[in-house]
Design an enzyme around this catalytic site. Structure first.
Site, PDB file in Angstrom:
ATOM      1  N   ASP A  38       0.794  -1.252   0.000  1.00 23.79           N
ATOM      2  CA  ASP A  38       0.000   0.000   0.000  1.00 23.79           C
ATOM      3  C   ASP A  38       0.818   1.290   0.000  1.00 23.79           C
ATOM      4  O   ASP A  38       0.405   2.276   0.642  1.00 23.79           O
ATOM      5  CB  ASP A  38      -0.962  -0.007   1.188  1.00 23.79           C
ATOM      6  CG  ASP A  38      -1.960  -1.140   1.151  1.00 23.79           C
ATOM      7  OD1 ASP A  38      -1.946  -1.904   0.176  1.00 23.79           O
ATOM      8  OD2 ASP A  38      -2.750  -1.280   2.108  1.00 23.79           O
ATOM      9  N   LYS A  87      -6.480  -4.797  -3.296  1.00 17.18           N
ATOM     10  CA  LYS A  87      -7.080  -5.510  -2.166  1.00 17.18           C
ATOM     11  C   LYS A  87      -8.125  -4.621  -1.483  1.00 17.18           C
ATOM     12  O   LYS A  87      -7.844  -3.471  -1.151  1.00 17.18           O
ATOM     13  CB  LYS A  87      -5.994  -5.945  -1.179  1.00 17.18           C
ATOM     14  CG  LYS A  87      -5.213  -4.805  -0.524  1.00 17.18           C
ATOM     15  CD  LYS A  87      -4.133  -5.398   0.375  1.00 17.18           C
ATOM     16  CE  LYS A  87      -3.432  -4.395   1.239  1.00 17.18           C
ATOM     17  NZ  LYS A  87      -4.255  -3.598   2.138  1.00 17.18           N
ATOM     18  N   CYS A 128      -2.294  -2.600   7.743  1.00 16.57           N
ATOM     19  CA  CYS A 128      -2.232  -3.528   6.602  1.00 16.57           C
ATOM     20  C   CYS A 128      -0.995  -4.405   6.605  1.00 16.57           C
ATOM     21  O   CYS A 128      -1.043  -5.548   6.156  1.00 16.57           O
ATOM     22  CB  CYS A 128      -2.363  -2.744   5.305  1.00 16.57           C
ATOM     23  SG  CYS A 128      -4.019  -2.052   5.123  1.00 16.57           S
TER      24      CYS A 128
HETATM   25  C1  C5J Z   1      -3.180   0.538   5.519  1.00 16.53           C
HETATM   26  C2  C5J Z   1      -4.978   1.735   6.583  1.00 16.53           C
HETATM   27  N1  C5J Z   1      -2.643   0.312   4.333  1.00 16.53           N
HETATM   28  N2  C5J Z   1      -4.253   2.104   7.617  1.00 16.53           N
HETATM   29  N3  C5J Z   1      -4.435   1.064   5.532  1.00 16.53           N
HETATM   30  O1  C5J Z   1      -2.566   0.309   6.548  1.00 16.53           O
HETATM   31  O2  C5J Z   1      -6.152   2.034   6.520  1.00 16.53           O
END
Ligand code: C5J
Length: 219
Positions: free
Chosen positions: A24, A129, A162
């Site tokens: 991400d 995802k 994540c």
């Molecule tokens: C991730 C989030 N990628 N914190 N998303 O950690 O919402």
């Protein structure tokens, strides 16, 4: 095999069966004006890890290793975004709203792209995802099995959300996981430290951790 200095003990890296999994690192989380900032966060800690990830990514590409990028993202009609996720909290921008980088966390929008310094190249796997964990509702497991992967080197954001969700999913599926201490970050530095401690506790109950320098010495 090469031995990487790691915590809680050294990690036996098998480069032929290891993938670099970058979670991400998309503009929505890392750049000002995105979803992360709309939740009231400051994005500097996330921006600070880009150079460390870039150096590992360059080394991984040079040795011909599998690189997998993920993006937390939803279909334009939000059919894969449960209302419980969209309505949670009180962000200034909700998932699907139009922000400075297009619709927040929606596939294909500018903010959903990976930051330019880490952009995928041809041949790398990109997983969209809808959840926090990268195995949920994706073909990640299939992709890793198709490439004979048994180990994951994990970078990206955020450490306690994540990254940690994905590590736990991967650990349950039998992968040995090494998380990069300076290649992961949280909007909350204390959560970053706590997540690393949880992952490596009890004899690597979820995985190992190492710095990018320690990993690169073993690649
Ligand atoms: C991730 C989030 N990628 N914190 N998303 O950690 O919402």
């Amino acid at each position: 095999m090469s031995l990487v200095t790691a915590r809680p003990f050294n990690f036996e890296l098998d480069p032929a069966h290891a993938a670099l999994l970058i979670i991400d690192m998309q503009r929505d989380f890392v750049e000002p004006g995105g979803f992360g900032e709309s939740l009231g966060n400051t994005v500097e800690p996330l921006q600070a890890i880009v150079p460390a990830i870039a150096s590992v990514l360059a080394a991984w590409r040079a040795m011909g290793g599998l690189v997998v990028h993920t993006r937390e993202s939803h279909a334009p009609d939000l059919s894969d975004c449960p209302p419980a996720k969209r309505l949670r909290g009180s962000p200034s921008l909700r998932i699907g709203d139009v922000g400075p980088m297009g619709r927040v966390l929606v596939r294909g929008e500018p903010g959903n792209q990976i930051v330019p310094a880490l952009a995928p190249v041809a041949g790398e796997v990109v997983i969209d995802k809808p959840g926090k964990g990268a195995f949920y509702a994706t073909d990640l497991q299939h992709q890793l099995q198709a490439h004979g992967i048994t180990q994951l080197v994990v970078a990206g954001v955020t450490t306690e959300v994540c990254v940690q969700s994905t590590l736990r999913e991967a650990n349950d599926r039998g992968y040995d996981c090494l998380v990069l201490e300076d290649g992961t970050a949280s909007y909350f530095p204390a959560f970053h430290a706590a997540a690393l401690a949880m992952i490596t506790a009890q004899g690597a109950i979820v995985g190992w951790s190492a710095t990018s320098t320690e990993l690169l010495a073993g690649v």
